[in-house]
Design an enzyme around this catalytic site. Structure first.
Site, PDB file in Angstrom:
ATOM      1  N   HIS A 176       1.992  12.127  56.266  1.00 41.30           N
ATOM      2  CA  HIS A 176       0.792  12.735  56.847  1.00 41.30           C
ATOM      3  C   HIS A 176       1.483  14.133  57.594  1.00 41.30           C
ATOM      4  O   HIS A 176       0.829  15.326  57.478  1.00 41.30           O
ATOM      5  CB  HIS A 176       0.243  12.174  57.928  1.00 41.30           C
ATOM      6  CG  HIS A 176      -0.222  10.745  57.330  1.00 41.30           C
ATOM      7  ND1 HIS A 176       0.295   9.589  57.761  1.00 41.30           N
ATOM      8  CD2 HIS A 176      -1.642  10.532  56.649  1.00 41.30           C
ATOM      9  CE1 HIS A 176      -0.203   8.699  57.310  1.00 41.30           C
ATOM     10  NE2 HIS A 176      -1.262   9.111  56.642  1.00 41.30           N
TER      11      HIS A 176
ATOM     12  N   VAL B 179       6.418  11.983  50.199  1.00 46.00           N
ATOM     13  CA  VAL B 179       7.523  11.785  51.357  1.00 46.00           C
ATOM     14  C   VAL B 179       8.095  10.267  51.410  1.00 46.00           C
ATOM     15  O   VAL B 179       7.505   9.454  51.496  1.00 46.00           O
ATOM     16  CB  VAL B 179       7.265  12.345  52.681  1.00 46.00           C
ATOM     17  CG1 VAL B 179       8.157  11.983  53.896  1.00 46.00           C
ATOM     18  CG2 VAL B 179       6.470  13.703  52.833  1.00 46.00           C
TER      19      VAL B 179
HETATM   20  P1  AMP Z   1      -4.071   7.839  54.768  1.00 45.26           P
HETATM   21  O1  AMP Z   1      -3.919   7.954  56.058  1.00 45.26           O
HETATM   22  O2  AMP Z   1      -3.297   6.862  53.908  1.00 45.26           O
HETATM   23  O3  AMP Z   1      -5.607   7.785  53.904  1.00 45.26           O
HETATM   24  O4  AMP Z   1      -3.620   9.109  53.847  1.00 45.26           O
HETATM   25  C1  AMP Z   1      -3.729  10.348  54.317  1.00 45.26           C
HETATM   26  C2  AMP Z   1      -3.333  11.410  53.425  1.00 45.26           C
HETATM   27  O5  AMP Z   1      -1.682  11.611  53.607  1.00 45.26           O
HETATM   28  C3  AMP Z   1      -3.726  11.323  51.837  1.00 45.26           C
HETATM   29  O6  AMP Z   1      -3.860  12.425  51.244  1.00 45.26           O
HETATM   30  C4  AMP Z   1      -2.375  10.801  51.604  1.00 45.26           C
HETATM   31  O7  AMP Z   1      -1.971  10.910  49.973  1.00 45.26           O
HETATM   32  C5  AMP Z   1      -1.103  11.256  52.223  1.00 45.26           C
HETATM   33  N1  AMP Z   1       0.075  10.648  52.293  1.00 45.26           N
HETATM   34  C6  AMP Z   1       0.204   9.280  52.612  1.00 45.26           C
HETATM   35  N2  AMP Z   1       1.353   8.815  52.586  1.00 45.26           N
HETATM   36  C7  AMP Z   1       2.086  10.064  52.164  1.00 45.26           C
HETATM   37  C8  AMP Z   1       3.471  10.127  51.706  1.00 45.26           C
HETATM   38  N3  AMP Z   1       4.322   9.161  51.754  1.00 45.26           N
HETATM   39  N4  AMP Z   1       3.667  11.481  51.068  1.00 45.26           N
HETATM   40  C9  AMP Z   1       2.779  12.359  51.173  1.00 45.26           C
HETATM   41  N5  AMP Z   1       1.441  12.318  51.546  1.00 45.26           N
HETATM   42  C10 AMP Z   1       1.255  11.003  51.883  1.00 45.26           C
END
Ligand code: AMP
Length: 281
Positions: free
Chosen positions: A36, A176
């Site tokens: 994030h 990441v």
């Molecule tokens: P979430 O809180 O899981 O809904 O994720 C919020 C945003 O962070 C989304 O656009 C996800 O794709 C991105 N995200 C979550 N984990 C990762 C990661 N390991 N690398 C890059 N982006 C991420």
């Protein structure tokens, strides 16, 4: 950094931003980690004003999923976003967003919803486009930042932006990973130590299939190898492993001719469901 729980107050503050040249939006469900953070850093670098949202969206969870136990770490999340230089955080409660929950308008994703997470989490992407379009309307960003970790989600959102003519660009950000290769996820917090070790299956399987891709003639052969590899990871229950065209998630007719092939995996470790993906190029 300003933090808003109330939509009315947020809307008032948003009205005052008419002279800002570019606004970045980073939608999240909180329990923030370095994945994030990479989105927020990119948004802060590319826009004079960045809005991050923290909202665990109930409409994208299925009835037997982890909505109630989804990790909530608001204090730490706010510190991380403040340190990065985010201008505003919107962290509303469910009633602020959905009122009494009886919505008139519903969203339905077609085609792309029949594959991957759409197939195994029915209704999930309907909830995703619902909340993302609400956040687009509230924040009115110029650019919105999404992780390639949720590759299918990013593709669906790009299509939605195009079809509904949202005047903004979706920016994709690379996955990441932890040092050992596991894709960072808020759900990694659920893993018991032995599950955490075996969660490496996802990344290892993707890498192995990518390395040997020229050897496979079709999907069956890929899946054979994946199932062979799973024998080393007895705690892993495969949800799906798939190879699809990257640009539209269509099936690949001829593996040898595939240029834009993309690998996708989802698996359960105990009750925890993890996803990962990798480009072949
Ligand atoms: P979430 O809180 O899981 O809904 O994720 C919020 C945003 O962070 C989304 O656009 C996800 O794709 C991105 N995200 C979550 N984990 C990762 C990661 N390991 N690398 C890059 N982006 C991420």
């Amino acid at each position: 950094m300003q933090v808003f729980r109330s939509l009315d107050e947020f809307k008032k503050a948003r009205k005052d931003l008419h002279s800002v040249s570019s606004i970045g939006l980073v939608p999240t469900m909180g329990a923030l980690h370095a994945g994030h953070a990479s989105l927020a850093e990119k948004a802060v670098a590319e826009n004079p004003y960045t809005i991050a949202t923290i909202f665990v969206n109930p409409t994208q969870f299925g009835p037997n999923e982890d909505l109630d136990k989804y990790p909530r770490t608001l204090e730490a999340d706010l510190k991380l976003l403040d340190d990065i230089g985010v201008s505003v955080v919107l962290a509303p409660n469910v009633a602020e967003i959905y009122g009494d929950g009886r919505s008139l308008v519903s969203f339905q994703i077609k085609e792309m919803d029949r594959k991957l997470c759409g197939a195994t989490r029915p209704g999930h992407f309907n909830g995703v486009v619902q909340i993302v379009s609400i956040l687009f309307n509230l924040a009115q960003p110029d650019k919105a930042y999404f992780g390639e970790k949720d590759f299918q989600q990013l593709m669906i959102i790009r299509r939605m932006i195009q079809e509904l003519h949202f005047p903004l660009e979706a920016v994709g950000c690379p996955i990441v990973r932890e040092e050992d290769g596991l894709a960072m996820s808020s759900r990694n917090l659920y893993l018991k130590p032995d599950e955490r070790k075996q969660a490496l299956f996802l990344n290892k399987a993707l890498q192995e299939i990518r390395k040997d891709f020229h050897q496979f003639r079709n999907k069956e052969e890929v899946l054979e190898r994946v199932h062979e590899r799973m024998k080393d990871y007895p705690l892993v229950k495969l949800d799906y492993f798939d190879v699809l065209e990257a640009h539209d998630l269509s099936e690949i007719e001829d593996f040898q001719q595939a240029k834009q092939a993309h690998l996708f995996v989802a698996a359960f470790l105990g009750k925890t469901r993890l996803i990962d993906n990798m480009s072949l190029s």
